[in-house]
Scaffold this motif. Sequence first.
Motif, PDB file in Angstrom:
ATOM      1  N   UNK A   8       0.729  16.425 -11.394  1.00 59.39           N
ATOM      2  CA  UNK A   8       0.350  15.040 -11.141  1.00 59.39           C
ATOM      3  C   UNK A   8      -0.612  14.838  -9.986  1.00 59.39           C
ATOM      4  N   UNK A   9      -0.900  15.910  -9.257  1.00 50.81           N
ATOM      5  CA  UNK A   9      -1.850  15.777  -8.166  1.00 50.81           C
ATOM      6  C   UNK A   9      -3.261  15.587  -8.685  1.00 50.81           C
ATOM      7  N   UNK A  10      -4.181  15.296  -7.771  1.00 50.07           N
ATOM      8  CA  UNK A  10      -5.570  15.126  -8.173  1.00 50.07           C
ATOM      9  C   UNK A  10      -6.358  14.364  -7.143  1.00 50.07           C
ATOM     10  N   UNK A  11      -7.510  13.881  -7.580  1.00 51.30           N
ATOM     11  CA  UNK A  11      -8.424  13.127  -6.720  1.00 51.30           C
ATOM     12  C   UNK A  11      -8.342  11.652  -7.094  1.00 51.30           C
ATOM     13  N   UNK A  12      -8.180  10.815  -6.082  1.00 51.39           N
ATOM     14  CA  UNK A  12      -8.073   9.377  -6.324  1.00 51.39           C
ATOM     15  C   UNK A  12      -8.765   8.653  -5.181  1.00 51.39           C
ATOM     16  N   UNK A  13      -9.276   7.465  -5.466  1.00 52.38           N
ATOM     17  CA  UNK A  13      -9.895   6.663  -4.415  1.00 52.38           C
ATOM     18  C   UNK A  13      -8.827   5.969  -3.579  1.00 52.38           C
ATOM     19  N   UNK A  14      -9.175   5.656  -2.358  1.00 55.75           N
ATOM     20  CA  UNK A  14      -8.267   4.924  -1.487  1.00 55.75           C
ATOM     21  C   UNK A  14      -7.832   3.631  -2.176  1.00 55.75           C
ATOM     22  N   UNK A  15      -6.537   3.337  -2.066  1.00 51.55           N
ATOM     23  CA  UNK A  15      -5.972   2.171  -2.730  1.00 51.55           C
ATOM     24  C   UNK A  15      -5.398   2.466  -4.100  1.00 51.55           C
ATOM     25  N   UNK A  16      -5.694   3.643  -4.602  1.00 56.99           N
ATOM     26  CA  UNK A  16      -5.209   4.017  -5.921  1.00 56.99           C
ATOM     27  C   UNK A  16      -3.795   4.573  -5.897  1.00 56.99           C
ATOM     28  N   UNK A  17      -3.367   5.049  -7.064  1.00 56.93           N
ATOM     29  CA  UNK A  17      -1.999   5.532  -7.228  1.00 56.93           C
ATOM     30  C   UNK A  17      -1.986   6.888  -7.919  1.00 56.93           C
ATOM     31  N   UNK A  18      -0.957   7.651  -7.614  1.00 56.04           N
ATOM     32  CA  UNK A  18      -0.660   8.895  -8.319  1.00 56.04           C
ATOM     33  C   UNK A  18       0.842   9.010  -8.461  1.00 56.04           C
TER      34      UNK A  18
END
Length: 117
Positions: A8-18
Amino acid sequence: QVQLVESGGGLVQAGGSLRLSCANSGTIFSIDSMNWYRQIPGKQRELVAVITNSGSTNYADSVKGRFTISGDNAKNTVFLQMDSLKPEDTAVYYCNVVRKWPKVNYWGQGTQVTVSS
């Protein structure tokens, strides 16, 4: 044989969810707690969230109100819902399961979470 595998890890923009998941290919009896840690290179591993065998949860101050831990003792699975992510949440996240007796710590291999600003 116990093997904890995070996903479930990865790259996300600030404010996003994982949402991180941790599954066990074996079985662990007498679980004391299931936990998530994180580590930044060059720094100590930090406890992020805890869920005990009774369902009680606890969080690091830095993630309170943004992260939610949940789990299923019987299935030896644990999740970490991460919302409102910040760049400072960037780290390798590790799943940890503690067996009560005899006391044993089990660890996953880690999953990278990167939050871009």
